[in-house]
Write a protein that holds these residues in place. Sequence first.
Motif, mmCIF file in Angstrom:
data_model
loop_
_atom_site.group_PDB
_atom_site.id
_atom_site.type_symbol
_atom_site.label_atom_id
_atom_site.label_comp_id
_atom_site.label_asym_id
_atom_site.label_seq_id
_atom_site.Cartn_x
_atom_site.Cartn_y
_atom_site.Cartn_z
ATOM 1 N N UNK A 100 0.301 -1.074 -0.138
ATOM 2 C CA UNK A 100 -0.092 0.233 -0.209
ATOM 3 C C UNK A 100 0.955 1.111 0.148
ATOM 4 N N UNK A 145 -2.387 12.375 2.853
ATOM 5 C CA UNK A 145 -3.691 11.369 3.135
ATOM 6 C C UNK A 145 -3.958 10.474 3.522
ATOM 7 N N UNK A 146 -3.053 9.041 4.088
ATOM 8 C CA UNK A 146 -3.812 7.821 4.438
ATOM 9 C C UNK A 146 -3.185 7.891 5.753
ATOM 10 N N UNK A 168 -4.668 7.905 8.411
ATOM 11 C CA UNK A 168 -5.171 6.817 9.310
ATOM 12 C C UNK A 168 -5.006 5.958 9.048
ATOM 13 N N UNK A 169 -4.681 4.918 8.912
ATOM 14 C CA UNK A 169 -3.979 4.355 8.041
ATOM 15 C C UNK A 169 -3.099 2.985 9.568
ATOM 16 N N UNK A 219 -3.888 4.477 12.515
ATOM 17 C CA UNK A 219 -4.770 4.328 13.985
ATOM 18 C C UNK A 219 -5.527 2.886 13.281
ATOM 19 N N UNK A 220 -5.772 2.853 12.147
ATOM 20 C CA UNK A 220 -6.785 1.707 11.986
ATOM 21 C C UNK A 220 -6.301 -0.230 12.199
ATOM 22 N N UNK A 243 -9.488 -4.391 4.262
ATOM 23 C CA UNK A 243 -10.054 -4.035 3.106
ATOM 24 C C UNK A 243 -9.637 -3.083 2.913
ATOM 25 N N UNK A 244 -9.062 -2.298 3.997
ATOM 26 C CA UNK A 244 -8.410 -0.984 4.030
ATOM 27 C C UNK A 244 -7.463 -0.718 2.745
ATOM 28 N N UNK A 247 -6.141 -3.203 1.068
ATOM 29 C CA UNK A 247 -6.260 -3.175 -0.643
ATOM 30 C C UNK A 247 -6.951 -5.344 -1.089
#
Lengths: 196, 83
Positions: A9, A14-15, A17-18, A20-21, A57-58, A60
């Motif tokens: 990935x 901008x990503x 937040x990944x 944190x997830x 899922x996030x 990909x």
Amino acid sequence: MCWPTVRVVEVTVNDSYLYAIILLMPLTAFMVIFQANPYHALVIRGILGAVSALVYAVLGAADVALTEALVGTMLAITLYAIAVRSSLVLRLGILREDEPEAENLDLKRLIADLHSITSKKHLRLELVPYEDRHALQQALWKKEIHATCSRLCQPEEARYETTIRVEYLYEILKTELSSPITSLSYLNLPTLEEKH
Amino acid sequence: MNLILIATIAALVIPMYEAAQDNDIWQKMLAFSSIATKASIVILIVSVLRDDWMIGVVGVIILSVGNAALMLLAQILKRLNEL
């Protein structure tokens, strides 16, 4: 020399937040590990399944996420719940005439004691009533039940006798059960290998 | 849009804390349903952000499967308490 680069990935500003997830996944995994009660652990395993499906899922991997949601969350939890339900149980055979009714206070108190001990070990106590003493003994010999509890013919200080055929259950009850109502005994049944 | 996503992830931690510290199994089930729904919502938001249909379909399926798993598990746990 040129090394092959594997880019799963592309994380840009901008990503962000990944991160944190993805952090949620080890958090829930630790929650599963530190859970003592098997049923609670199963529910938290469901949470872990949902969170890991989110992470996959996030990142990909839509197919992996789908498999995790279908198998990891739905099928595994349901099957494990049934397995835990049928294995973590103490089946106690009693006589139908002794069934804990309002007037039979002794047995009621004894079963309440047993219940508090088994629930401490996350075991379920299941009462199986039988018609007469012979059927009760037969059931214990055929390993349909783990223990029997019946009224003694000549009552001394203990009015009931409890016979257990599973050794570790006997060890648990011997140390924890302090009720004077019953006497405890361990019955060593021959295993299938010895019989043949 | 990123802000909404961060807020949803922060909201995801609240039922997790609840599931970790509460001893009632039904409270844990509530937390599970909350987390499953929020996770699929986050997947849907990400799919819209990236304009990726594939992730969106997975989000929808997880949304329905999470609830189905919850129903099955609740049915078994209810029978357990009856016995």
